[in-house]
Scaffold this active site. Sequence first.
Site, short mmCIF file in Angstrom:
data_model
loop_
_atom_site.label_atom_id
_atom_site.label_comp_id
_atom_site.label_asym_id
_atom_site.label_seq_id
_atom_site.Cartn_x
_atom_site.Cartn_y
_atom_site.Cartn_z
N HIS B 125 61.19 51.89 -2.61
CA HIS B 125 60.59 50.74 -3.53
C HIS B 125 60.11 51.51 -4.59
CE1 HIS B 125 57.75 47.60 -4.75
NE2 HIS B 125 58.51 46.68 -4.12
N ASP B 201 55.87 54.39 4.30
CA ASP B 201 55.70 52.93 3.68
C ASP B 201 56.49 52.01 4.80
OD1 ASP B 201 56.05 50.40 2.71
OD2 ASP B 201 57.25 50.96 0.77
N GLN B 204 58.19 46.88 5.18
CA GLN B 204 59.07 46.02 5.67
C GLN B 204 59.48 46.33 7.18
OE1 GLN B 204 60.59 43.83 4.04
NE2 GLN B 204 59.96 44.41 2.04
N LYS B 227 53.21 40.11 3.79
CA LYS B 227 54.65 40.02 4.27
C LYS B 227 54.64 39.93 5.83
CE LYS B 227 56.40 43.34 0.88
NZ LYS B 227 57.05 42.55 -0.04
N CYS B 369 62.69 46.02 -7.19
CA CYS B 369 61.94 46.98 -7.25
C CYS B 369 62.46 48.37 -6.93
CB CYS B 369 60.45 46.69 -6.83
SG CYS B 369 59.65 45.31 -7.41
#
Lengths: 157, 417
Positions: B125, B201, B204, B227, B369
């Site tokens: 991202h 990261d 997700q 999220k 993104c």
Amino acid sequence: MPGLEDLYREIILDHYRSPRNRGELPAPPATRVEGFNPLCGDEIVIFLTVANGIVEDIRIGGQGCSISQSSASMMSAAVKDKTFDEVLRLTNAFKAMMSIHVGGDEHTDAPPDADVKLGDLEALRGVVKFPVRIKCATLSWNTLAQAIDEATATKDP
Amino acid sequence: MSDGLDVAAVKADFPILDREVHGGRLIYLDSANTSQKPRAVLDAMAHYYANSNANVHRGTYLIAEEATNALEGARAKVARFIGAPASREVVFTKNATESLNLVAKAWGRAHLRAGDVVVLTELEHHANIVPWHQLHDELGIELRWLPITADGHLDLTDLDQIVAGAKVVSFAATSNVLGTMLPVRRLVDAAHHAGAIAVVDASQHVPHAATNVAAWGADFVAFTGHKMLGPTGIGVLWGTSEILEATPPFLSGGEMILNVTKEGFTTNEIPWKFEAGTPPIAEAVGLGAAVDYLEGLGMDAVREHEVSLTGYALRTLAERFGDDICVHGPADESERGGVMSFTFKDLHPHDLTQVFDQHGVCVRAGHHCAKPLMRVLGVAATARASLYVYNDEADVDALADAIAAAAEFFSFSGPPR
């Protein structure tokens, strides 16, 4: 509530299907300028040659949605052989149709230039009901303005 | 249900799913963008404001103490949820982007020099790319990229050579475009073997599968609240105590200091030295309630549901549209999260999702993104449907119907090119 048929008029899909002036021009001598819509990733490339204050030739490359591609196609047909002043007035009239008022207070509705005929471009009028798509429709116009600036800057130092 | 989640009951917990759009049911398939919020989260935040609202870490009165306990209680819940060894290793930020900027700008500026190498992957991202580009411009660090394979996996063939000599290896645990789940432990080990720190990261990943940062062995893990059923405005950076101690403050002002004089300042202890100014207290309360909600469902059940529903979606789309649809990323649902990026015939994703909207189907169109990844995939944009706990087979069927409607609409008007 605006429906899909307000947005996707037949003439828009025709220009999307069979885009006018699609391709490239050798640069230089042509000016090559890229435009991006950061929202959706659409990219447009304009190849432009100018002479004596007139848009001599124009080609469109890149990829995008039906709205951005058809707007670019109609624009290319409309500005060919036009003076810069005519292009500017056409651009302002098109942007006014998109509810974007140039060169003044955006809260006062400047009277549209009655002499300017938008022709096929009128088909994009429905875009204004889908605010997210206005940037798709104006991408090629903003890129053209930049291309004319760059072309004239190199021609008349 | 074939899995351990009662989706009808879950759906009933989300007020927004009751509303109508364009005269029909709201079919929300954009949870990779932001998730919807259960009533428990909305109620917890409203209850906090109605009963305990005060600033934290300074008042001597009852409700100030309640507010402080609410913030620190939420921190403890998040720490337990991600398997953090200590609550003080959990730093609250604004979002995952701020968390990653904290790593690059605070740790990176203090520890990186010209010529140092930072390794990223091609599926990152922008939030895990642009801060490092800035360090390239500012400090002269160099970027190396781990490539992806044609089927959307990370290509580990040259892993050891690519990370050799690097100072940082920073990567997504799960791709926000392809859904690919990366081998986190293997990448962390490769980073450490090369003498680099490992930054994950997990934006997700944390919402969708059981997460244990200690088992990953990473140095930093970033994710966001919105999220994972929580509110916007709160993110998390987890770091080991050692690395957080070795990281200077990012933002500065109140809350992050022990002492301030005309001559200078001394910083507060971790995690507060990274939390300048009044923190997002109500948002932390909401995030704590989201953690409670997810733990109530059970993260193993959440993952099982998503694997099962992703499999159903991949089969449904393939059966109904065959070669007209191209779903990017791993074909095996057990190797991916519930994120499906696709292209359909020659239709531009923006035009597709415009038709979807008329059918109440919320799907994102664009580059997500991740423009470097889009270039690797050879597309300018995709449509992306993403699944979560409140989605069921009827939602997937509605997506398929909307795709069929778009195909019909554009073929009726004449097929583009």
